[in-house]
Motif scaffolding. Structure first.
Motif, PDB file in Angstrom:
ATOM      1  N   SER A 188      71.452  27.200  55.108  1.00 13.23           N
ATOM      2  CA  SER A 188      70.171  25.770  55.117  1.00 13.23           C
ATOM      3  C   SER A 188      69.077  26.372  54.048  1.00 13.23           C
ATOM      4  N   HIS A 189      68.868  25.497  53.601  1.00 14.52           N
ATOM      5  CA  HIS A 189      68.266  25.353  51.920  1.00 14.52           C
ATOM      6  C   HIS A 189      66.904  24.552  52.186  1.00 14.52           C
ATOM      7  N   ASP A 190      65.970  24.939  50.899  1.00 14.38           N
ATOM      8  CA  ASP A 190      64.933  23.868  51.672  1.00 14.38           C
ATOM      9  C   ASP A 190      64.787  23.003  50.155  1.00 14.38           C
ATOM     10  N   ALA A 191      65.473  22.784  49.597  1.00 15.25           N
ATOM     11  CA  ALA A 191      65.693  21.792  48.420  1.00 15.25           C
ATOM     12  C   ALA A 191      67.099  21.612  48.277  1.00 15.25           C
ATOM     13  N   LYS A 192      67.362  20.009  47.659  1.00 16.60           N
ATOM     14  CA  LYS A 192      68.885  19.287  47.696  1.00 16.60           C
ATOM     15  C   LYS A 192      69.779  20.469  47.078  1.00 16.60           C
ATOM     16  N   ILE A 193      70.609  20.819  47.119  1.00 17.41           N
ATOM     17  CA  ILE A 193      71.574  21.571  46.110  1.00 17.41           C
ATOM     18  C   ILE A 193      72.410  20.627  45.543  1.00 17.41           C
ATOM     19  N   ASP A 194      72.661  21.398  44.052  1.00 20.27           N
ATOM     20  CA  ASP A 194      73.226  20.065  42.686  1.00 20.27           C
ATOM     21  C   ASP A 194      74.720  21.017  42.141  1.00 20.27           C
ATOM     22  N   TRP A 195      75.214  22.558  43.544  1.00 20.66           N
ATOM     23  CA  TRP A 195      76.288  22.767  42.568  1.00 20.66           C
ATOM     24  C   TRP A 195      76.820  23.798  43.825  1.00 20.66           C
ATOM     25  N   LEU A 196      78.119  24.336  44.296  1.00 21.47           N
ATOM     26  CA  LEU A 196      78.511  25.323  44.569  1.00 21.47           C
ATOM     27  C   LEU A 196      79.758  25.683  44.524  1.00 21.47           C
ATOM     28  N   GLU A 197      79.918  27.933  44.457  1.00 22.77           N
ATOM     29  CA  GLU A 197      80.707  28.108  44.230  1.00 22.77           C
ATOM     30  C   GLU A 197      80.731  29.659  45.145  1.00 22.77           C
ATOM     31  N   LEU A 198      82.927  29.086  45.612  1.00 20.56           N
ATOM     32  CA  LEU A 198      82.769  30.906  46.106  1.00 20.56           C
ATOM     33  C   LEU A 198      83.501  30.809  45.031  1.00 20.56           C
ATOM     34  N   ASN A 199      83.094  32.631  45.537  1.00 16.58           N
ATOM     35  CA  ASN A 199      84.211  33.321  44.687  1.00 16.58           C
ATOM     36  C   ASN A 199      85.643  33.343  44.865  1.00 16.58           C
ATOM     37  N   GLU A 200      86.908  34.723  44.283  1.00 14.17           N
ATOM     38  CA  GLU A 200      87.800  33.904  44.631  1.00 14.17           C
ATOM     39  C   GLU A 200      87.964  34.629  45.782  1.00 14.17           C
ATOM     40  N   THR A 201      87.489  35.768  46.367  1.00 17.02           N
ATOM     41  CA  THR A 201      87.826  36.082  47.651  1.00 17.02           C
ATOM     42  C   THR A 201      87.341  35.931  48.567  1.00 17.02           C
ATOM     43  N   GLY A 202      86.172  34.068  48.974  1.00 20.23           N
ATOM     44  CA  GLY A 202      85.625  33.722  49.440  1.00 20.23           C
ATOM     45  C   GLY A 202      84.869  34.062  49.886  1.00 20.23           C
ATOM     46  N   ARG A 203      83.964  36.347  49.546  1.00 23.77           N
ATOM     47  CA  ARG A 203      83.261  36.911  50.067  1.00 23.77           C
ATOM     48  C   ARG A 203      81.720  36.550  49.405  1.00 23.77           C
ATOM     49  N   LYS A 204      82.172  35.656  48.432  1.00 22.63           N
ATOM     50  CA  LYS A 204      79.926  35.484  48.236  1.00 22.63           C
ATOM     51  C   LYS A 204      79.905  34.059  47.666  1.00 22.63           C
ATOM     52  N   LEU A 205      79.325  33.660  47.887  1.00 23.23           N
ATOM     53  CA  LEU A 205      78.878  31.932  47.881  1.00 23.23           C
ATOM     54  C   LEU A 205      77.532  32.371  46.740  1.00 23.23           C
TER      55      LEU A 205
ATOM     56  N   PHE B 113      74.749  29.423  44.293  1.00 25.06           N
ATOM     57  CA  PHE B 113      74.283  27.766  45.385  1.00 25.06           C
ATOM     58  C   PHE B 113      73.512  27.641  43.739  1.00 25.06           C
ATOM     59  N   ARG B 114      73.330  26.403  43.134  1.00 28.43           N
ATOM     60  CA  ARG B 114      71.678  25.817  42.609  1.00 28.43           C
ATOM     61  C   ARG B 114      70.879  25.211  43.517  1.00 28.43           C
ATOM     62  N   ASP B 115      70.360  24.522  43.343  1.00 34.35           N
ATOM     63  CA  ASP B 115      69.167  23.722  43.835  1.00 34.35           C
ATOM     64  C   ASP B 115      68.522  23.182  42.811  1.00 34.35           C
ATOM     65  N   LYS B 116      68.605  21.788  43.174  1.00 27.03           N
ATOM     66  CA  LYS B 116      67.725  20.074  42.239  1.00 27.03           C
ATOM     67  C   LYS B 116      67.075  21.800  41.244  1.00 27.03           C
ATOM     68  N   LYS B 117      65.600  22.414  41.930  1.00 29.80           N
ATOM     69  CA  LYS B 117      65.029  22.809  41.757  1.00 29.80           C
ATOM     70  C   LYS B 117      65.328  23.965  40.269  1.00 29.80           C
ATOM     71  N   LEU B 118      66.872  23.631  39.836  1.00 33.33           N
ATOM     72  CA  LEU B 118      67.148  24.325  39.281  1.00 33.33           C
ATOM     73  C   LEU B 118      67.311  26.261  39.747  1.00 33.33           C
ATOM     74  N   ARG B 119      66.892  26.976  40.969  1.00 32.97           N
ATOM     75  CA  ARG B 119      67.344  27.911  41.230  1.00 32.97           C
ATOM     76  C   ARG B 119      68.461  28.357  42.188  1.00 32.97           C
ATOM     77  N   LEU B 120      69.382  29.691  41.334  1.00 32.73           N
ATOM     78  CA  LEU B 120      70.299  30.052  41.510  1.00 32.73           C
ATOM     79  C   LEU B 120      70.284  30.780  42.587  1.00 32.73           C
ATOM     80  N   HIS B 121      71.519  31.030  43.838  1.00 32.61           N
ATOM     81  CA  HIS B 121      71.079  32.299  45.406  1.00 32.61           C
ATOM     82  C   HIS B 121      72.130  32.603  45.415  1.00 32.61           C
ATOM     83  N   LEU B 122      72.178  33.494  45.568  1.00 28.82           N
ATOM     84  CA  LEU B 122      73.380  34.090  46.511  1.00 28.82           C
ATOM     85  C   LEU B 122      73.650  34.051  47.670  1.00 28.82           C
ATOM     86  N   TYR B 123      74.823  33.691  48.155  1.00 30.43           N
ATOM     87  CA  TYR B 123      74.948  34.041  49.277  1.00 30.43           C
ATOM     88  C   TYR B 123      76.159  34.769  49.512  1.00 30.43           C
ATOM     89  N   ASP B 124      76.070  35.840  51.354  1.00 31.27           N
ATOM     90  CA  ASP B 124      77.381  37.019  51.450  1.00 31.27           C
ATOM     91  C   ASP B 124      77.041  36.320  52.908  1.00 31.27           C
TER      92      ASP B 124
END
Length: 1749
Positions: free
Chosen positions: A483-500, A502-513
């Motif tokens: 769950s995020h506090d802003a609208k998400i405009d891009w996301l991508e899993l790594n090739e092993t699917g362990r890390k995600l 994603f970027r929001d409309k405020k151009l902030r990049l986040h990492l999810y384990d």
């Protein structure tokens, strides 16, 4: 499917050379044919022969001809071919993948009998049949064969199903056996399936059915369990021979069966569930087909023949070209071959379920196939040749396909995302999402293999715009939700699917384990981000930096490079990773550190040796250090201890490196000594647990191996003596005491006296422990131990020593406790006081020293204040009675309410100072009410006022002020306070104060003084709105003076004077601003004007550039020219728009002309290329000489115009001769004529016309005549004069025209004279044709003047006889007309007579017309409605004429609703038996019968007349051709009805005949087809009621009411006929058009009927007679005998009757006598008339008759 012959692969021979077998390779690249000579020929896909090889016998000694090849099959990989031979062997040849490779026998399988057939459905498994009836399996891997099943019958055929998972064998006894390796869940049976009528040589297994055929010339289709589906019987077809072979298409949808010269094709129809036979392929001279082979993609069929020929056929349903790039070949309903036309590559798209493929599309950059069937969806990747078929219920083609991922197709349909993996026939996953954008969905399918993970398939997608879900597609579980506090405009899993990422409309990049569920920020202002392929390295862009995370597990460790452009792509190839960046027009690449990327990949692949080797090549840096740490952790987890040791060494962690080195040594020794994995040794495991600080686990590892000493050594080595001793105690170790001693000694050696004391205390050595505690400087611990043991407290010396130590160490509280324990209260109290232990001191004082309690409380309070514990001090001060200190403590503790409470309890006025302090607090927390109260109590009213003032509470402040001040003082106070605030810069507060005392002008002045113009304007707007505009402008000028132009502009525009702002900017030379203001506030022309002035200021090239920029260059030139700035206009035009120079010259010329500077204007006109304008200028000024000069010099075409203008001027000045000369010079005679005409000088005009324009003379003449006509009499005189002139000059034609044009309505004599003259001249002098035209023109004019004789004479002069007659007729001179006709042309006599008759008709002179044309006169009478005159005149003519007009009159009367007058008419003139009159007679009768109120005695004469007329008609009919016709019978019936009506009217006039009248009314009911039914029943009912026959009256009147209701409803369908059964009263009668009885009478009858029915005094039954039928009925229901009606009553004549001479006429004797008697006694003329009629009608009266004398 259709077969189309493509080519002959092998030419047939003249004799028998049978093709024994042939087969296509599964990869479609090779085709093998074997003939009777045992040589295998190999062809390529195009049908070109590429290779061949000879087969070999099982035993060479029998020779090469000792066997026949019966069957062949390719291996599934197409590299081998199996050959079945009759010499009891199968050879498998390896032929390789390429052409020309050496043929090697790689397997051979020797059998006990001949091999008759063979298939190779699966890898390593060849299925074959033997002559002895067995079906066996040969395993090419083990080189062994085994029996699958055995039969007793020769195997004649063998085939596999579409999937190759089952086989069918056909045997010579007709049996067909089925065997499955895998029934694929179908549940179909194995074993003997069916028995065919003959050996099944032709056997094919389709997708839904089995086709069997043989020598009985029948093809039978069997179902899946062997029942017969269809039979195709060709046994009666003489041209058909036995069926030899069959082949099913690869899809199983089609089967081809071969026979003699013919191939029969069968296609499966899924909709009908049966086989359809297509038209057979017949090829003459092909002979018997011995072998068939179908290409595995279904596109080709090859047929081998008895003569050794091989023919190739194209098999397809249809073929199409898609986008000019692909060829689609539909080889079956469920199979399509897609061929890339550019590369030649092919893909076979096939529905595994046999569904019909509807349409194939190629999408996603021409790489991906999409096709749909009714129940499935087919998808394919042309690049990898992977195809999928998944169950799919279509949604009308609304699916959207996304092909961004190369391994999976994403299908979006009505809010649902479906994933299909290419090559997989199951839907991979399906989720609900509304966000179908490839950037918002990430799918990873086994993109990087991981150790221990077989299937890694993950999906990340958006549940909503702020929530990401991550799903494991293998298990279907949700791995996490982000769950995020802003609208998400891009996301991508790594090739092993362990890390995600994603970027929001405020151009902030986040990492999810995904595994830990931890989310964290990575980068802000991220414009680009991407995972590096085949790694977990991340590349991103942050504004002007390239950011690279080589180890994403440490997001804070980022490598950054400055960028001057934007990242557009990321490429990784050939061991190199590059970031592609566009810098302006250039593209630059930044190379990443491939080694660091390689490390991440190695870690992910758990190849730690490779990671170590790579790290050793790098220098130490923060990134490298992070990687060593990661590797150390992972290698430890993976128990790769040598690598971990190397990692810790690299990190400089010597202790861990040495520890691991020792551990590795142990593990290696154990491994060498005992083998296996040394890391599983207990010592190694224990040491690793120690490394992780898990000592209990290490102890467990030792104890599991009973290595107690090693565990104790571990604890001793780590100085964990307590754990060591505890372990020794638990295990009962013999060296426990020694251990304890060693522990104590170690403690002493290491100066750990406290620990040693604790050990002594635990052992019970209390004094030793106390001594050690004291030595360790822990007297408090020694005191605690002493106080807890009474035996120690009694030792004074020990206590003294401990107390001294405590005091020395300032442990006063503990010392006090010790002194208290030994009852030394004073010392204890002093110690407590010294140690600030006031609680214990107060408790002790209360018990031992009560007087000291108050002082102690105050001291306690002081101590607490000192310790900043104000809150705690308050109560102690209160206890001590120190109120001031208590208040101060409460204030210090911010216990304001408590402070106020204490303060209010005080009576001392000295404490008032605290009110202000507390009030200030309440003011600061905005509790103004309490603050005000406290200020007032503390006599600080002014402070209260200030508080309210600062808070903006002007009313409260004002109220307080008024309470203690005068108004002047308040005003003075507020003004002074406001001025102070002004000095402090608190202008808003000052403004409030000024306005509070009604001094806004002071506030305005303040703001003006401080140049706060916005606030100043606000106040002016609020308090002096009328001065607002003036203020704005005043401020604007001030600001302009101060060069604060922007602010000045604002005020100018607010003051509605934007032009002043523009001028201000112009004056300051800031033209851009001037232009902006004009554009914003002015109209569309304002900015143009400013731009123009700006350009004019600049001049030259700068001006041109500026105007071009605004697109105003041309406009500016025009504007400059229009405003007289010609120099500027010329400058602009010369520099930029040379084509505009003539325009500027022209405008300059016009300007000069307006100024009266004609010569300069002339020059400019000439320069502008407009010399004509100069000419016109001079013409306008009547400067003829200059005009002539310029025209001759520059514009010769204008010379004539100059002359014309000059001539016009001369005409105006009446210089006609000069004007005429000028016009003739200008060659404009027409203008001269025009001017003369306008001047009324027609003679001069005609002269010029005759001389110069003779062609127009006639037109001019006409115009002159028209003009003359307009002028009236004066004009006519001129015209007449002209005519006479023409006549005198012998211009007779013109003279005639002139005379004819004379038109003066007021002078008829003149007109007659002129027109007659014209006619005479025409007759005398003009041609006959012109004369005729003239007479024809003059004649009608004279007629209009009523000069008939003159006109007629003229017509006669030219032999126009008819016209002359017409003129006489028009003048009503009939005698002259007749005479002319008679004398000159007798043909017109009849014409004159006809016209005369028409004249009489038109004039209405019918009487005169009678004498001329009687019939016409009669028609006129009829038309005019003069019927009496018409009939009177007609009666004088013959009978036929009379009755024609009588009939017309009668028709007219019927239309007028006057049937009685019609009767009168026919009574007077007779009734001829003309059939055309019958309708009139009928309508007359019906009209009379419909008349109301005609049932009384008064109506007798009318009915008698009708009766007489009808009798006369019937007599006439008897004599005519209509005798005995239906019409005759109808009129006889009408006569009878009329007779009844007449007799009833006569009877009504005699009282004794009332019953007869009633009977007649009843008899009339028989005739309701003529008499209106309601009227008939009403009259019958009323008549029977009058004579007292109530039964009949009730029934008839009830029937009348029913009929009446039916008339209202418009239908008689609802009538009940029960009462009239067995009567001759008709049921079906016409519906009367209207009611024949008035409403009031109907209501009376309704009431009577209701009353009678209620009284029940009558029986609703008609009376019956001796026949047992209704007494009035003529017909007896039981016998059908019809009685004669009585001529007097109409009742049936039964026994007592009187007969008349005329047959069929009789009367009831009683009724007849009654009528006779009444007639005799009353002498009724009506009754006498009735008897007279009866006498005539019935052929005389009976013998006892009645004399009318």
């Amino acid at each position: 499917m259709q077969l189309k012959h493509l080519k002959t692969l092998l030419t047939p021979q003249d004799g028998a050379a049978k093709i024994t077998c042939m087969v296509w390779a599964p990869n479609n690249a090779k085709f093998a044919v074997c003939s009777v000579d045992r040589v295998v020929l190999l062809y390529d896909e195009q049908g070109e022969r590429r290779d061949k090889f000879s087969t070999k016998p099982a035993d060479p000694k029998y020779g090469k001809k000792s066997y026949v090849v019966k069957s062949m099959a390719f291996s599934p990989d197409s590299t081998k071919i199996a050959i079945a031979q009759t010499d009891n062997i199968i050879y498998v040849y390896k032929i390789g993948e390429e052409w020309g490779e050496k043929k090697v026998i790689c397997n051979k399988f020797v059998q006990t009998s001949a091999v008759t057939c063979l298939v190779w459905p699966a890898e390593n498994a060849i299925i074959f049949g033997l002559a002895e009836g067995k079906i066996r399996l040969a395993n090419t891997k083990t080189n062994k064969s085994s029996t699958l099943y055995g039969t007793e019958s020769y195997v004649v055929s063998l085939t596999s199903n579409v999937s190759g998972k089952g086989v069918l064998s056909g045997h010579a006894d007709g049996t067909v056996v089925r065997y499955f390796f895998d029934d694929e869940g179908s549940g179909e049976s194995q074993g003997k399936l069916l028995t065919h009528a003959c050996p099944p040589y032709a056997l094919a297994w389709g997708a839904n059915s089995i086709i069997v055929a043989g020598c009985d010339k029948k093809i039978v289709a069997y179902g899946k369990e062997g029942y017969v589906l269809q039979t195709f019987d060709y046994s009666q077809d003489r041209s058909e021979k036995e069926f030899t072979t069959a082949a099913a298409s690869p899809s199983g949808q089609s089967v081809v069966v071969g026979s003699y010269d013919r191939l029969r094709v069968f296609n499966w129809s899924p909709r009908r569930g049966s086989w359809d036979e297509a038209s057979p392929k017949e090829i003459p001279n092909l002979y018997t087909i011995t072998a068939l082979a179908w290409k595995r993609d279904g596109s080709r069929l090859c047929a081998g023949t008895l003569c050794g020929g091989v023919e190739q056929f194209d098999c397809c349903l249809r073929r199409s070209i898609y986008k000019n790039k692909f060829e689609m070949t539909y080889v079956g309903l469920s199979q399509v071959i897609v061929k890339n036309l550019s590369t030649g590559t092919r893909v076979v798209l096939k529905s595994h379920y046999g569904y019909e493929i509807d349409e194939v599309k190629i999408m996603g950059k021409d790489r991906y196939l999409v096709a749909q069937t009714s129940d499935t969806l087919l998808l394919g990747d042309l690049g990898s040749n992977k195809l999928s078929e998944v169950a799919w219920q279509g949604s009308g083609g609304n699916e959207k396909f996304f092909f961004e991922n190369e391994t999976v197709c994403m299908i979006f349909n009505v809010g649902e995302l479906t994933l299909v993996e290419y090559g997989n026939n199951e839907i991979l996953g399906s989720v609900r999402t509304e966000f179908m954008n490839p950037h918002l969905i990430s799918v990873r399918l086994n993109e990087r293999r991981q150790r221990g993970v077989e299937d890694n398939k993950k999906l990340a997608y958006l549940i909503d715009i702020k929530t990401i879900a991550i799903v494991d597609l293998v298990s279907g579980y949700n791995l996490g939700t982000v769950s995020h506090d802003a609208k998400i405009d891009w996301l991508e899993l790594n090739e092993t699917g362990r890390k995600l990422l994603f970027r929001d409309k405020k151009l902030r990049l986040h990492l999810y384990d995904v595994e830990s569920g931890v989310k964290g920020p990575v980068l802000s202002f991220c414009s680009y981000v991407q995972w590096v392929p085949d790694s977990d390295v991340v590349v991103a862009q942050n504004r002007g930096s390239l950011c690279v995370w080589y180890n994403i597990d440490s997001p804070e460790r980022v490598t950054m490079f400055p960028l001057r452009g934007d990242i557009v792509d990321l490429e990784r190839a050939n061991g190199k990773t590059e970031v592609i960046v566009t810098e302006g027009v250039n593209t630059v690449s930044y190379t990443l550190d491939e080694g660091l990327i390689e490390f991440g990949t190695a870690i992910d692949d758990e190849d730690y040796c490779r990671a170590t080797a790579f790290l050793e090549t790098l220098e130490m840096s923060p990134e490298t250090e992070a990687m060593w740490k990661t590797l150390s952790r992972l290698s430890l987890e993976a128990r790769q201890l040598h690598i971990a040791e190397r990692c810790f060494a690299a990190l400089g962690d010597v202790s861990k490196a040495r520890f691991l080195n020792e551990t590795n040594r142990i593990a290696d020794n154990i491994s060498k000594e005992y083998g296996g994995d040394g890391t599983e040794y207990y010592q190694v495991k224990a040491r690793l647990a120690m490394l992780e600080k898990n000592y209990k686990l290490a102890e467990m590892c030792y104890l599991e191996q009973n290595a107690v000493n090693e565990a104790m050594e571990m604890y001793q080595e780590l100085y964990m003596w307590d754990e060591c001793i505890a372990l020794a105690e638990s295990r009962g170790h013999p060296e426990l005491d020694s251990l304890r001693r060693s522990y104590h000694q170690w403690l002493m050696d290491t100066k750990q006296d406290e620990k040693a004391g604790e050990v002594k205390e635990a052992e019970g050595d209390l004094l030793g422990a106390i001594n050690l505690y004291l030595r360790a400087g822990l007297p408090a611990k020694a005191a605690r131990l002493t106080m807890s043991h009474d035996e120690l407290i009694s030792s004074g010396e020990l206590v003294s020593r401990i107390a001294s130590a405590l005091l020395k160490g300032e442990f006063y509280e503990q010392a006090g406790d010790l002194f208290g324990k030994i009852r030394n209260n004073q010392r204890a109290l002093d110690c407590y006081r010294q140690g600030n232990a006031f609680r214990k001191a107060v408790e002790l004082a209360r018990a031992a020293f009560p007087a000291d309690v108050v002082k102690l409380e105050e001291a306690w309070g002081d101590y607490l204040v000192q310790q900043k514990q104000m809150d705690a001090a308050i109560n102690h001060y209160i206890e001590a009675g120190c109120s001031s200190k208590a208040i101060e403590a409460a204030i210090g503790a911010r216990q304001w309410k408590k402070a106020v409470h204490i303060l209010e309890l005080q009576e001392d006025r000295s404490n008032k100072k605290y009110y202000q302090k507390i009030a200030q607090h309440y003011a600061s927390v905005q509790d103004y009410e309490v603050a005000e109260r406290l200020f007032v109590r503390g006599d600080r009213i002014r402070d209260a006022i200030d508080m309210h003032t600062q808070a903006g509470h002007w009313e409260q402040a004002h109220g307080l002020a008024l309470k203690c001040m005068t108004q002047e003082e308040v005003t003075a106070l507020y003004i002074s306070r406001a001025q102070e605030l002004e000095k402090e810069g608190k202008f808003k507060e000052a403004e409030r104060l000024f306005t509070a005392v009604q001094e806004p002008d002071l506030a305005i002045t303040m703001y003006k003084k401080n140049k706060m113009y916005e606030d100043m304007i606000r106040l002016v707007e609020k308090h002096h709105r009328e001065l607002l505009t003036e203020t704005h402008l005043h401020l604007a000028k001030e600001l302009e003076g101060e060069s604060r132009l922007q602010e000045a502009e604002y005020h100018y525009t607010e003051g509605q004077d934007w032009k002043a702002a523009v001028n201000m900017y112009r004056a300051s030379d800031t033209w851009e601003e001037a232009y902006r203001v004009a554009k914003t506030h002015g109209g569309p022309g304002a900015p143009k004007q400013v731009a123009y002035l700006w350009a004019k200021k600049l001049g030259g090239e700068a001006a041109v550039k500026l105007l071009s920029k605004f697109g105003l260059l041309e406009t500016a030139i025009d504007f400059a020219a229009d405003n007289g700035s010609f120099e500027f206009a010329f400058e602009l035009a010369r520099l930029s728009m040379k084509h505009k120079i003539p325009d500027v010259h022209l405008k300059s010329a016009m300007f000069l002309e307006d100024e009266g500077r004609f010569s300069e204007a002339e020059t400019e006109f000439v320069k502008a290329g407009k010399p004509k304008e100069a000419v016109l200028m001079y013409i306008h000024n009547q400067d003829w000489a200059n005009a002539q000069r310029v025209a001759e010099a520059h514009d010769p075409d204008s010379v004539a115009e100059v002359l014309v203008s000059q001539a016009k001027s001369c005409f105006e000045q009446k210089e006609y001769q000069k004007a005429e000369a000028l016009l003739l010079r200008a060659q404009q005679p027409e203008l001269a004529i025009k001017y003369y005409k306008e001047a009324g000088m027609w003679s001069d005009a005609m002269r010029i016309c005759k001389e110069y324009v003779p062609k127009k003379l006639g037109l001019l003449q006409e115009e002159y005549e028209k003009e003359a006509t307009k002028k009236g009499p004066r004009g006519m005189e001129a015209l007449l004069e002209q005519a006479r002139e023409w006549e005198q000059s012998a211009e007779y034609g013109r003279a005639v025209e002139c005379y004819l044009k004379v038109e003066d309505a007021s002078n008829a004599a003149l007109l007659e004279k002129c027109w007659t003259k014209a006619a005479e001249l025409a007759i005398k002098f003009l041609s006959q044709e012109r004369a005729l035209d003239t007479i024809r023109a003059v004649g009608p004019r004279l007629v209009e003047l009523r000069k008939y004789s003159t006109a007629a004479e003229l017509y006669l002069n030219v032999d126009l006889i008819k016209e002359a007659i017409d003129v006489f007729i028009e003048g009503e001179e009939w005698n002259k007309a007749k005479r002319v006709a008679k004398e000159l042309d007798p043909r017109f006599e009849e014409y004159v007579d006809q016209r005369y008759k028409e004249h009489l008709k038109n004039q209405g002179k019918v009487d005169s017309l009678v004498g001329v044309d009687v019939m016409a006169a009669l028609d006129m009478y009829a038309e005019r409605g003069q019927w009496e005159k018409c009939i009177e005149t007609a009666s004088k003519q013959n009978f036929k004429v009379l009755h024609k007009y009588v009939a017309l009159y009668a028709t007219h009367l019927i239309k007028e609703g006057e049937p009685a007058l019609v009767l009168k008419l026919y009574l007077q003139h007779g009734v001829p038996a003309n059939s055309q009159n019958f309708n009139i007679y009928k309508r007359m009768v019906l009209g009379l019968l419909n008349l109301p109120g005609r049932d009384s005695a008064d109506a007798y004469r009318m009915w008698a007349n009708l009766r007489d007329v009808l009798q006369l008609l019937c007599e006439n009919l008897v004599k005519s051709a209509e005798a005995n016709s239906p019409a005759h019978e109808e009129f006889e019936q009408m006569l009878l009805v009329a007779h009844y009506y007449a007799t009833r009217s006569a009877a009504r006039g005699v009282d004794q005949l009332n019953t007869l009248a009633a009977k007649l009314s009843i008899s009339l009911l028989r005739h309701t087809e003529l008499v209106p039914a309601d009227k008939a029943f009403y009259e019958a009912g009323m008549a029977t009621k009058e004579v007292g026959w109530e039964n009949m009256a009730f029934i008839f009147l009830n029937r009348f009411l029913d009929l009446s209701d039916g008339i209202d409803e418009g239908s008689l369908d609802a009538l009940d006929h029960t009462d009239f059964l067995e009567t001759d009263i008709p049921y079906e009668v016409p519906l009367p058009a209207r009611q024949h009885v008035a409403d009031d009478k109907r209501e009376e009858i309704r009431d009577w009927v209701l009353t009678v029915s209620m009284d029940q005094r009558v029986d609703q039954v008609l009376p019956r007679d001796e026949r047992d039928v209704y007494e009035a009925s003529l017909v007896a229901g039981s016998t059908g005998i019809r009685s004669l009606p009585c001529v007097i009553t109409g009742y049936p004549v039964l026994r007592s009757k009187i007969e008349f001479k005329r047959p069929g006429m009789a009367a009831n004797k009683d009724d007849w006598n009654k009528f006779l008697m009444a007639t005799k006694t009353t002498h009724s003329t009506e009754c006498q008339d009735v008897l007279k009629f009866v006498s005539q009608w019935c052929g005389g009266l009976p013998a006892a008759g009645f004399s009318f004398q």
